[in-house]
Write a protein that holds these residues in place. Structure first.
Motif, PDB file in Angstrom:
ATOM      1  N   ALA A  23       8.212  53.405   2.698  1.00 23.85           N
ATOM      2  CA  ALA A  23       7.491  52.847   1.557  1.00 23.85           C
ATOM      3  C   ALA A  23       7.896  51.401   1.311  1.00 23.85           C
ATOM      4  O   ALA A  23       7.087  50.575   0.881  1.00 23.85           O
ATOM      5  N   ILE A  24       9.159  51.084   1.575  1.00 25.18           N
ATOM      6  CA  ILE A  24       9.641  49.705   1.554  1.00 25.18           C
ATOM      7  C   ILE A  24      10.213  49.421   2.936  1.00 25.18           C
ATOM      8  O   ILE A  24      11.156  50.086   3.372  1.00 25.18           O
ATOM      9  N   ALA A  25       9.624  48.474   3.641  1.00 30.42           N
ATOM     10  CA  ALA A  25      10.036  48.160   5.007  1.00 30.42           C
ATOM     11  C   ALA A  25      10.877  46.889   5.020  1.00 30.42           C
ATOM     12  O   ALA A  25      10.526  45.899   4.384  1.00 30.42           O
ATOM     13  N   ILE A  26      11.991  46.946   5.736  1.00 33.77           N
ATOM     14  CA  ILE A  26      12.815  45.769   5.991  1.00 33.77           C
ATOM     15  C   ILE A  26      12.488  45.301   7.398  1.00 33.77           C
ATOM     16  O   ILE A  26      12.567  46.078   8.355  1.00 33.77           O
ATOM     17  N   ALA A  27      12.111  44.033   7.562  1.00 33.93           N
ATOM     18  CA  ALA A  27      11.758  43.519   8.889  1.00 33.93           C
ATOM     19  C   ALA A  27      12.403  42.159   9.108  1.00 33.93           C
ATOM     20  O   ALA A  27      12.421  41.316   8.205  1.00 33.93           O
ATOM     21  N   GLY A  28      12.921  41.965  10.288  1.00 33.34           N
ATOM     22  CA  GLY A  28      13.382  40.642  10.677  1.00 33.34           C
ATOM     23  C   GLY A  28      12.227  39.833  11.252  1.00 33.34           C
ATOM     24  O   GLY A  28      11.361  40.374  11.951  1.00 33.34           O
ATOM     25  N   VAL A  29      12.214  38.533  10.945  1.00 32.54           N
ATOM     26  CA  VAL A  29      11.183  37.643  11.493  1.00 32.54           C
ATOM     27  C   VAL A  29      11.911  36.434  12.090  1.00 32.54           C
ATOM     28  O   VAL A  29      12.090  35.408  11.427  1.00 32.54           O
ATOM     29  N   PRO A  30      12.350  36.535  13.339  1.00 37.38           N
ATOM     30  CA  PRO A  30      13.275  35.554  13.921  1.00 37.38           C
ATOM     31  C   PRO A  30      12.584  34.304  14.466  1.00 37.38           C
ATOM     32  O   PRO A  30      12.705  33.964  15.641  1.00 37.38           O
ATOM     33  N   LEU A  31      11.888  33.597  13.591  1.00 38.26           N
ATOM     34  CA  LEU A  31      11.118  32.419  13.991  1.00 38.26           C
ATOM     35  C   LEU A  31      11.842  31.133  13.594  1.00 38.26           C
ATOM     36  O   LEU A  31      12.326  31.030  12.459  1.00 38.26           O
ATOM     37  N   ASP A  32      11.898  30.150  14.501  1.00 37.74           N
ATOM     38  CA  ASP A  32      12.381  28.819  14.117  1.00 37.74           C
ATOM     39  C   ASP A  32      11.671  27.704  14.888  1.00 37.74           C
ATOM     40  O   ASP A  32      12.214  26.621  15.070  1.00 37.74           O
ATOM     41  N   LEU A  33      10.417  27.954  15.284  1.00 41.02           N
ATOM     42  CA  LEU A  33       9.660  26.943  16.022  1.00 41.02           C
ATOM     43  C   LEU A  33       9.232  25.779  15.137  1.00 41.02           C
ATOM     44  O   LEU A  33       8.943  24.695  15.645  1.00 41.02           O
ATOM     45  N   GLY A  34       9.184  25.985  13.821  1.00 43.43           N
ATOM     46  CA  GLY A  34       8.699  24.943  12.920  1.00 43.43           C
ATOM     47  C   GLY A  34       9.779  24.259  12.123  1.00 43.43           C
ATOM     48  O   GLY A  34       9.486  23.606  11.107  1.00 43.43           O
ATOM     49  N   THR A  35      11.026  24.369  12.549  1.00 37.63           N
ATOM     50  CA  THR A  35      12.096  23.695  11.819  1.00 37.63           C
ATOM     51  C   THR A  35      12.080  22.200  12.113  1.00 37.63           C
ATOM     52  O   THR A  35      11.750  21.775  13.220  1.00 37.63           O
ATOM     53  N   THR A  36      12.432  21.401  11.116  1.00 37.35           N
ATOM     54  CA  THR A  36      12.353  19.940  11.246  1.00 37.35           C
ATOM     55  C   THR A  36      13.716  19.274  11.345  1.00 37.35           C
ATOM     56  O   THR A  36      13.794  18.062  11.572  1.00 37.35           O
ATOM     57  N   ASN A  37      14.786  20.023  11.169  1.00 39.41           N
ATOM     58  CA  ASN A  37      16.123  19.457  11.305  1.00 39.41           C
ATOM     59  C   ASN A  37      16.917  20.344  12.262  1.00 39.41           C
ATOM     60  O   ASN A  37      16.626  20.362  13.459  1.00 39.41           O
ATOM     61  N   ARG A  38      17.855  21.107  11.789  1.00 34.57           N
ATOM     62  CA  ARG A  38      18.654  21.950  12.668  1.00 34.57           C
ATOM     63  C   ARG A  38      17.951  23.278  12.931  1.00 34.57           C
ATOM     64  O   ARG A  38      17.510  23.939  12.004  1.00 34.57           O
ATOM     65  N   ALA A  39      17.858  23.656  14.189  1.00 33.51           N
ATOM     66  CA  ALA A  39      17.260  24.945  14.544  1.00 33.51           C
ATOM     67  C   ALA A  39      18.311  26.042  14.431  1.00 33.51           C
ATOM     68  O   ALA A  39      19.483  25.790  14.142  1.00 33.51           O
ATOM     69  N   GLY A  40      17.916  27.273  14.675  1.00 32.23           N
ATOM     70  CA  GLY A  40      18.858  28.382  14.698  1.00 32.23           C
ATOM     71  C   GLY A  40      18.527  29.531  13.776  1.00 32.23           C
ATOM     72  O   GLY A  40      19.247  30.532  13.756  1.00 32.23           O
ATOM     73  N   THR A  41      17.423  29.440  13.014  1.00 34.23           N
ATOM     74  CA  THR A  41      17.100  30.527  12.092  1.00 34.23           C
ATOM     75  C   THR A  41      16.583  31.760  12.814  1.00 34.23           C
ATOM     76  O   THR A  41      16.445  32.814  12.184  1.00 34.23           O
ATOM     77  N   ARG A  42      16.320  31.655  14.115  1.00 35.60           N
ATOM     78  CA  ARG A  42      15.947  32.861  14.860  1.00 35.60           C
ATOM     79  C   ARG A  42      17.086  33.885  14.832  1.00 35.60           C
ATOM     80  O   ARG A  42      16.851  35.085  15.013  1.00 35.60           O
ATOM     81  N   ASP A  43      18.301  33.414  14.618  1.00 37.94           N
ATOM     82  CA  ASP A  43      19.447  34.315  14.547  1.00 37.94           C
ATOM     83  C   ASP A  43      19.711  34.819  13.131  1.00 37.94           C
ATOM     84  O   ASP A  43      20.653  35.598  12.917  1.00 37.94           O
ATOM     85  N   GLY A  44      18.894  34.393  12.177  1.00 35.28           N
ATOM     86  CA  GLY A  44      19.112  34.783  10.790  1.00 35.28           C
ATOM     87  C   GLY A  44      19.026  36.272  10.521  1.00 35.28           C
ATOM     88  O   GLY A  44      19.914  36.837   9.854  1.00 35.28           O
ATOM     89  N   PRO A  45      17.984  36.960  11.007  1.00 38.37           N
ATOM     90  CA  PRO A  45      17.892  38.390  10.686  1.00 38.37           C
ATOM     91  C   PRO A  45      19.102  39.197  11.128  1.00 38.37           C
ATOM     92  O   PRO A  45      19.593  40.044  10.374  1.00 38.37           O
TER      93      PRO A  45
END
Length: 294
Positions: A23-45
């Motif tokens: 009923a409540i879903a937790i999902a990772g969305v490991p995208l960082d193609l649109g970052t404008t400074n430091r990348a690495g948010t793909r590892d956030g989830p």
């Protein structure tokens, strides 16, 4: 639930097993193609899930909700189109549409646009938006590109998936062209700077959120750089002068009862983190939301 030492908590969010739906879903969305400074948010989830092991030792201290008792499912990470930002946004929207109530772990802030698109279609109209951030994210373009982590709410407002009169931004403090701020305010968006928050109280900020959102179906988007780098260094675009983690908690704990239909917490870049404090802050944002939802 089997009791294990904190360090041995299974790798799903709050130690949840991976499964296809809830009923409540937790999902990772490991995208960082649109970052404008430091990348690495793909590892956030992955980092947020790991840090969430600190939040499994009992119920919330004030609401007494244990979110693991809610109908939660960690559905894993969304599929993305490698190297293709536009195709990835389309895939995110398609996958988000499969879930009635979604808690998304980012990933960059650009993921909010397809998540909002999917939810607005589900509820049949524009959403209220509670947006914590150092940045407005209402630029029409960044470095010649129309889609990045600086544009999600420009497009959301232009497309009518968010009602600007029901939108409030909290913690804003980055350098910004005056015309971007003027455009945002002229649409009817309420903007509270970080200094506004510091000059008042969490109770007053929460009261303003309630006033703006009212009884509309709402979405929470929390960019971890809303927090000061002292509390969240692990992010791609840190800005000094931000909120303290206690301010974040104090506001979130006072906006229970609003009609939230989903949320995201974004911009955790663990390569720049210190002792997991950024990832833990992000996990705590999601945990506070779930405890409120309960």
């Amino acid at each position: 639930m089997t009791l294990v030492p904190t360090f041995a908590t299974p790798p799903g969010f709050l130690g949840l097993p991976l499964r296809d739906a809830g009923a409540i879903a937790i999902a990772g969305v490991p995208l960082d193609l649109g970052t404008t400074n430091r990348a690495g948010t793909r590892d956030g989830p992955a980092a947020i899930r790991r840090a969430s092991r600190m939040l499994v030792d009992g119920s919330h201290p004030t609401t007494r909700v244990d979110p693991r008792a809610l109908p939660l499912a960690d559905v894993g990470d969304f599929t993305l189109a490698l190297g293709d930002l536009q195709a990835s946004l389309a895939l995110i929207e398609q996958q988000a549409a499969q879930h009635e109530h979604l808690v998304a772990l980012g990933g960059e802030h650009g993921i909010s646009l397809p998540l909002l698109r999917a939810l607005a279609k589900r509820v049949g109209g524009p959403l209220a938006l509670v947006h914590f951030d150092a940045h407005l994210d209402t630029w029409p373009e960044s470095f010649g590109q129309r889609f990045s982590h600086g544009q999600p709410f420009f497009h959301a407002l232009e497309e009518g998936v968010v009602d600007p009169r029901r939108m409030i931004q909290i913690g804003i403090r980055s350098p910004v062209e005056p015309e971007i701020m003027d455009w945002t305010r002229s649409r009817g968006v309420t903007v509270l700077s970080a200094l506004d928050v510091h000059d008042t109280s969490p109770a007053a900020v929460a009261a303003k959120v309630r006033e703006v959102v009212g009884d509309a179906p709402a979405y929470l988007s929390f960019d971890i750089d809303a927090l000061d780098p002292a509390f969240a260094p692990g992010t791609g675009t840190p800005e000094v002068g931000g909120l303290a983690s206690w301010q974040m908690q104090a506001v979130l704990r006072r906006i229970g009862g609003l009609d939230f239909r989903g949320m995201d917490v974004v911009e955790v870049a663990p390569a720049y983190d210190v002792s997991e404090i950024t990832a833990l802050a992000a996990a705590t944002v999601a945990w506070e939301y779930l405890c409120r939802a309960g």
